[in-house]
Scaffold this motif. Structure first.
Motif, PDB file in Angstrom:
ATOM      1  N   ALA A 108       0.828  -1.207   0.000  1.00 25.53           N
ATOM      2  CA  ALA A 108       0.000   0.000   0.000  1.00 25.53           C
ATOM      3  C   ALA A 108       0.863   1.258   0.000  1.00 25.53           C
ATOM      4  O   ALA A 108       0.549   2.246  -0.680  1.00 25.53           O
ATOM      5  CB  ALA A 108      -0.939  -0.001   1.210  1.00 25.53           C
ATOM      6  N   MET A 109       1.956   1.260   0.775  1.00 25.25           N
ATOM      7  CA  MET A 109       2.854   2.421   0.774  1.00 25.25           C
ATOM      8  C   MET A 109       3.517   2.592  -0.585  1.00 25.25           C
ATOM      9  O   MET A 109       3.669   3.707  -1.084  1.00 25.25           O
ATOM     10  CB  MET A 109       3.909   2.282   1.875  1.00 25.25           C
ATOM     11  N   GLN A 110       3.913   1.459  -1.192  1.00 24.93           N
ATOM     12  CA  GLN A 110       4.537   1.531  -2.506  1.00 24.93           C
ATOM     13  C   GLN A 110       3.562   2.104  -3.536  1.00 24.93           C
ATOM     14  O   GLN A 110       3.928   2.968  -4.357  1.00 24.93           O
ATOM     15  CB  GLN A 110       5.009   0.146  -2.935  1.00 24.93           C
ATOM     16  N   ASP A 111       2.312   1.638  -3.504  1.00 28.55           N
ATOM     17  CA  ASP A 111       1.300   2.148  -4.432  1.00 28.55           C
ATOM     18  C   ASP A 111       1.055   3.637  -4.217  1.00 28.55           C
ATOM     19  O   ASP A 111       0.877   4.401  -5.184  1.00 28.55           O
ATOM     20  CB  ASP A 111      -0.016   1.386  -4.262  1.00 28.55           C
ATOM     21  N   PHE A 112       1.032   4.061  -2.957  1.00 24.48           N
ATOM     22  CA  PHE A 112       0.794   5.477  -2.666  1.00 24.48           C
ATOM     23  C   PHE A 112       1.903   6.351  -3.237  1.00 24.48           C
ATOM     24  O   PHE A 112       1.638   7.349  -3.923  1.00 24.48           O
ATOM     25  CB  PHE A 112       0.678   5.682  -1.150  1.00 24.48           C
ATOM     26  N   PHE A 113       3.130   5.986  -2.971  1.00 18.33           N
ATOM     27  CA  PHE A 113       4.224   6.815  -3.468  1.00 18.33           C
ATOM     28  C   PHE A 113       4.375   6.703  -4.981  1.00 18.33           C
ATOM     29  O   PHE A 113       4.850   7.643  -5.629  1.00 18.33           O
ATOM     30  CB  PHE A 113       5.532   6.461  -2.748  1.00 18.33           C
ATOM     31  N   ASN A 114       3.959   5.574  -5.568  1.00 13.17           N
ATOM     32  CA  ASN A 114       3.912   5.507  -7.025  1.00 13.17           C
ATOM     33  C   ASN A 114       2.944   6.550  -7.564  1.00 13.17           C
ATOM     34  O   ASN A 114       3.209   7.199  -8.597  1.00 13.17           O
ATOM     35  CB  ASN A 114       3.474   4.113  -7.481  1.00 13.17           C
ATOM     36  N   GLY A 115       1.807   6.706  -6.846  1.00  9.00           N
ATOM     37  CA  GLY A 115       0.845   7.719  -7.249  1.00  9.00           C
ATOM     38  C   GLY A 115       1.400   9.123  -7.096  1.00  9.00           C
ATOM     39  O   GLY A 115       1.142  10.004  -7.940  1.00  9.00           O
ATOM     40  N   VAL A 116       2.171   9.367  -6.026  1.00 11.30           N
ATOM     41  CA  VAL A 116       2.778  10.689  -5.835  1.00 11.30           C
ATOM     42  C   VAL A 116       3.801  10.958  -6.939  1.00 11.30           C
ATOM     43  O   VAL A 116       3.861  12.062  -7.499  1.00 11.30           O
ATOM     44  CB  VAL A 116       3.442  10.782  -4.447  1.00 11.30           C
ATOM     45  N   HIS A 117       4.614   9.951  -7.265  1.00 13.99           N
ATOM     46  CA  HIS A 117       5.601  10.103  -8.339  1.00 13.99           C
ATOM     47  C   HIS A 117       4.915  10.414  -9.664  1.00 13.99           C
ATOM     48  O   HIS A 117       5.369  11.282 -10.436  1.00 13.99           O
ATOM     49  CB  HIS A 117       6.428   8.823  -8.484  1.00 13.99           C
ATOM     50  N   ASP A 118       3.827   9.702  -9.945  1.00 18.80           N
ATOM     51  CA  ASP A 118       3.117   9.926 -11.200  1.00 18.80           C
ATOM     52  C   ASP A 118       2.530  11.332 -11.255  1.00 18.80           C
ATOM     53  O   ASP A 118       2.593  12.011 -12.293  1.00 18.80           O
ATOM     54  CB  ASP A 118       2.012   8.882 -11.354  1.00 18.80           C
ATOM     55  N   ALA A 119       1.963  11.791 -10.121  1.00 19.31           N
ATOM     56  CA  ALA A 119       1.400  13.142 -10.089  1.00 19.31           C
ATOM     57  C   ALA A 119       2.495  14.191 -10.225  1.00 19.31           C
ATOM     58  O   ALA A 119       2.308  15.233 -10.893  1.00 19.31           O
ATOM     59  CB  ALA A 119       0.623  13.352  -8.791  1.00 19.31           C
ATOM     60  N   ALA A 120       3.658  13.931  -9.606  1.00 16.00           N
ATOM     61  CA  ALA A 120       4.771  14.879  -9.722  1.00 16.00           C
ATOM     62  C   ALA A 120       5.305  14.933 -11.146  1.00 16.00           C
ATOM     63  O   ALA A 120       5.788  15.970 -11.603  1.00 16.00           O
ATOM     64  CB  ALA A 120       5.891  14.484  -8.755  1.00 16.00           C
ATOM     65  N   SER A 121       5.202  13.802 -11.851  1.00 14.60           N
ATOM     66  CA  SER A 121       5.666  13.770 -13.247  1.00 14.60           C
ATOM     67  C   SER A 121       4.671  14.436 -14.193  1.00 14.60           C
ATOM     68  O   SER A 121       5.053  14.906 -15.272  1.00 14.60           O
ATOM     69  CB  SER A 121       5.887  12.323 -13.693  1.00 14.60           C
ATOM     70  N   ASN A 122       3.396  14.485 -13.783  1.00 13.50           N
ATOM     71  CA  ASN A 122       2.352  15.082 -14.623  1.00 13.50           C
ATOM     72  C   ASN A 122       1.494  16.025 -13.787  1.00 13.50           C
ATOM     73  O   ASN A 122       0.304  15.762 -13.550  1.00 13.50           O
ATOM     74  CB  ASN A 122       1.477  13.991 -15.235  1.00 13.50           C
ATOM     75  N   PRO A 123       2.093  17.113 -13.264  1.00 10.55           N
ATOM     76  CA  PRO A 123       1.364  17.979 -12.317  1.00 10.55           C
ATOM     77  C   PRO A 123       0.120  18.634 -12.906  1.00 10.55           C
ATOM     78  O   PRO A 123      -0.784  18.997 -12.152  1.00 10.55           O
ATOM     79  CB  PRO A 123       2.413  19.025 -11.932  1.00 10.55           C
ATOM     80  N   ALA A 124       0.061  18.779 -14.213  1.00 10.67           N
ATOM     81  CA  ALA A 124      -1.110  19.418 -14.814  1.00 10.67           C
ATOM     82  C   ALA A 124      -2.206  18.417 -15.136  1.00 10.67           C
ATOM     83  O   ALA A 124      -3.306  18.805 -15.541  1.00 10.67           O
ATOM     84  CB  ALA A 124      -0.699  20.167 -16.089  1.00 10.67           C
ATOM     85  N   SER A 125      -1.944  17.107 -14.904  1.00 12.45           N
ATOM     86  CA  SER A 125      -2.909  16.079 -15.266  1.00 12.45           C
ATOM     87  C   SER A 125      -3.920  15.866 -14.141  1.00 12.45           C
ATOM     88  O   SER A 125      -3.554  15.502 -13.016  1.00 12.45           O
ATOM     89  CB  SER A 125      -2.181  14.766 -15.565  1.00 12.45           C
ATOM     90  N   ALA A 126      -5.196  16.071 -14.467  1.00 13.06           N
ATOM     91  CA  ALA A 126      -6.249  15.847 -13.475  1.00 13.06           C
ATOM     92  C   ALA A 126      -6.332  14.368 -13.097  1.00 13.06           C
ATOM     93  O   ALA A 126      -6.574  14.019 -11.939  1.00 13.06           O
ATOM     94  CB  ALA A 126      -7.589  16.335 -14.017  1.00 13.06           C
ATOM     95  N   ALA A 127      -6.089  13.491 -14.083  1.00 16.26           N
ATOM     96  CA  ALA A 127      -6.163  12.055 -13.812  1.00 16.26           C
ATOM     97  C   ALA A 127      -5.074  11.618 -12.836  1.00 16.26           C
ATOM     98  O   ALA A 127      -5.316  10.812 -11.930  1.00 16.26           O
ATOM     99  CB  ALA A 127      -6.046  11.282 -15.126  1.00 16.26           C
ATOM    100  N   SER A 128      -3.862  12.152 -13.002  1.00  7.33           N
ATOM    101  CA  SER A 128      -2.758  11.788 -12.112  1.00  7.33           C
ATOM    102  C   SER A 128      -3.017  12.281 -10.701  1.00  7.33           C
ATOM    103  O   SER A 128      -2.717  11.594  -9.718  1.00  7.33           O
ATOM    104  CB  SER A 128      -1.445  12.354 -12.649  1.00  7.33           C
TER     105      SER A 128
END
Length: 652
Positions: A108-128
């Motif tokens: 669960a922690m790995q999935d959460f930080f994967n989501g943070v990494h993805d959002a940081a890589s695509n900060p303008a993406s509403a989906a991320s």
């Protein structure tokens, strides 16, 4: 004595021997039964003039074969085995829970930080951004689920403690009753109520499986049974009842003590060493509490560190970030023994993840001062001043004490025990995820030099009222003086070169320029490197176009591998791994110790049974021996009868 009487005495002795042997055989499989043997003695001799002639035999005792040392040794081995078996059965539940690759926390922690990494890589993406919030909800649910399971295990321990205490009282009552019965039947030292003694010893064996006892023999075969360091459980024909009650500072925790009327006087847990009760208490204090607190430490550390970094970011609306997770409130419980006149109230909030420990704390008022004591090592910290002018931070927790206390007031503070259950995502609007940095820096293309300014960052001081930038700040380079001017007139400026800081007081008109030096003021940090030309300018201002900015997002994602916990020495994952490793090691240790205790019980049982156990082959041989003796004595009586008839006929 006549030959007839001699034969009769032997016949009766053989009959007792047959009955005793038969009793041994029929009770061979009865738990706690000790082998019995009829002890015979001659009845003396008569002087017949020419010498002494025997007068027969008599059964003087039915002896119970029993060795107190071996029985105590066996009871000690069994109480140790019962304790280890109970401990192992309980800790195995936690081990299975934490080690499960699908139900554990690590995925669960790995999935959460994967989501943070993805959002940081695509900060303008509403989906991320939405995916980041969803993974955060999943992480919160995992924390809550693990905490709920640990709480269920704790509830089960409470239930078993209560049940065990009830059984202890039942055995103690029966032993006291048997003491009374045995004493009444033991007026003659040569006559012992063997079956009652066996029954009492078996009760002692069963009692020792519940709690370790010390047994002291007394007059008339009575026993005194105590626990711990001499706390009485049975004295003569009187037993002392134990009872359970909730802890005065924790309603979820069951404690054990003496029942006196309607009051339960709690005893230290160390009193109940050994047996099932000792195993339960040892598990609760040594493994369950530690697992709950360390899981909570990971939860509280992650929530606190993530929130603090999120506060330093800027969302898509241009506002500073708020709480991403709900802040962690420490569990605070006032003792039920506090004076009714007291109005004191203690609140505790986790504020520093790196300083947070997995220990519980007691907060006590001695009539003058409040002291916070870390229970893991006894470290004591005074609340100073009191009354407080503001919260006092101790081990990463802000303590606020209000109201009018009374001497003896006591509070239990558990910063992390409920932290995992309290993890909750409070941010629901994806546009409020603060992935951007709140400041922006620039070097105009019109600058003639080669100097560049870094993107810049902010720290917690930027949140201090008055420090946040509301308009761009322009720094100008003066080549003749090799200095920069244009800094805020109300803030100190710190220039750090090779790790050595130099502080320039607020209002200093110009600051010497050093290539690559770190410059900070008002919670803002940046560096200028290269060779600026005279009158080159550099701007530092609010981030007004940060939709695609991911600088704070990268810092949020970087928390995954940053040493945040344990004084900056452990990541969230490594701290959780340490907890899993601790539980796994304790489980394996209990398993190995349990196997060793099994062998000890087997050896002690073999030694005890070599004295007290019934050997059916031996008893079968005894049956034949007593049968032959019975028949021989019958023959003696038959011969005596025939001789008597002959004498009567001669006399006739």
């Amino acid at each position: 004595m006549s030959l007839l009487s001699i034969g009769k005495s032997g016949l009766l002795a053989a009959q007792v021997g047959l009955s005793t042997t038969g009793n041994n055989i029929t009770n061979a499989s009865v738990a706690g039964y000790s082998r019995q043997v009829a002890i015979q003695s001659d009845t003396g001799t008569q002087d017949m003039g020419f010498g002494f002639v025997g007068t027969g035999t008599d059964v003087v005792q039915v002896k119970r074969y029993y060795d107190d040392f071996l029985n105590n040794q066996l009871r000690g081995a069994e109480t140790n085995k019962a304790s280890l078996d109970t401990y192992y059965s309980q800790i195995s539940q936690i081990d299975n829970l934490l080690a499960d690759p699908t139900a554990g926390l690590s995925p669960a922690m790995q999935d959460f930080f994967n989501g943070v990494h993805d959002a940081a890589s695509n900060p303008a993406s509403a989906a991320s951004r939405q995916a980041m919030l969803s993974s955060a909800d999943s992480l919160a649910g995992r924390f809550q689920g693990l905490s709920a399971r640990l709480s269920e295990i704790g509830d089960g321990v409470n239930s078993q403690i209560t049940s065990t205490v009830t059984q202890i009282n039942s055995y103690a009552s029966q032993i006291a009753q048997l003491n009374d019965s045995i004493s009444g039947l033991s007026s003659d030292p040569s006559k012992a109520p063997n079956d009652l003694l066996d029954h009492r010893d078996q009760l002692l064996t069963e009692l020792n499986k519940l709690v370790k006892t010390t047994v002291i023999p007394g007059d008339n075969h009575m026993l005194t049974v105590s626990i711990g360091t001499g706390q009485p459980l049975v004295v003569g024909n009187h037993n002392y009842n134990l009872a359970t009650t909730t802890s005065p500072t924790d309603v979820t925790r069951v404690t054990v003590g003496y029942q006196t009327g309607s009051v339960v006087n709690a005893l230290p847990e160390s009193v109940f060493a050994g047996g099932q009760l000792g195993g339960l208490l040892d598990f609760r204090s040594g493994a369950l509490d530690k697992a709950q607190n360390e899981l909570g430490q990971v939860a509280a550390g992650l929530v606190t560190a993530f929130n603090q970094q999120h506060h330093l970011g800027q969302d898509q609306n241009g506002a500073m970030g708020g709480d991403f997770f709900a802040p962690i409130q420490a569990s605070v419980a006032a003792s039920t023994r506090n004076s009714p006149l007291s109005t004191a109230n203690v609140t505790a909030v986790v504020t520093d993840a790196s300083a947070l420990t997995a220990s519980d704390y007691s907060v006590d008022y001695d009539g003058t001062n409040f002291y916070v004591t870390r229970q893991s090592d006894g470290t004591k910290t005074q609340i100073n001043p009191f009354p407080q002018t503001g919260p006092q931070t101790i081990d990463g927790v802000d303590y606020t004490i209000t109201g009018a206390p009374q001497p003896g007031d006591d509070f239990l503070v558990r910063p992390t025990v409920n932290a995992a259950a309290s993890v909750k995502v409070v941010l629901s609007d994806r546009t409020k995820v603060a992935l951007a940095a709140p400041i922006a820096t620039a070097a105009p293309t019109t600058n003639a030099g080669t100097a560049k300014i870094s993107a810049g960052s902010v720290d917690v001081n930027y949140l201090t009222p008055g420090n946040a930038l509301t308009a761009p700040l322009t720094l100008t380079y003066n080549k003749a003086a090799n200095s920069l001017s244009g800094f805020p007139a109300t803030q100190d400026v710190t220039v750090t070169v090779n790790g050595v800081p130099t502080v320039y007081p607020a209002g200093t008109p110009s600051i010497p320029y050093t290539d690559g030096a770190s410059i900070s003021f008002g919670g803002i940090s940046f560096s200028i490197s290269g060779a600026p030309a005279d009158n080159d300018t550099f701007t530092v201002g609010p981030n007004t176009a940060g939709v695609g900015d991911n600088r704070n997002g990268q810092l949020l994602a970087g928390l995954q591998t940053k040493n945040v916990l344990d004084g900056g020495n452990a990541t969230f994952q490594s701290s959780y791994a340490q907890m899993v490793n601790f539980v796994g090691n304790k489980t394996r240790e209990a398993q190995i110790s349990g196997q060793a205790s099994d062998a000890a019980v087997q050896q002690a049982t073999a030694a005890q049974q070599s004295v007290s156990g019934v050997n059916l082959d031996e008893e079968a041989a005894n049956l034949l021996r007593y049968q032959q003796a019975y028949q021989a004595c019958g023959k003696v009586m038959q011969v005596a009868s025939q001789l008597f008839d002959v004498l009567m006929n001669i006399g006739g």
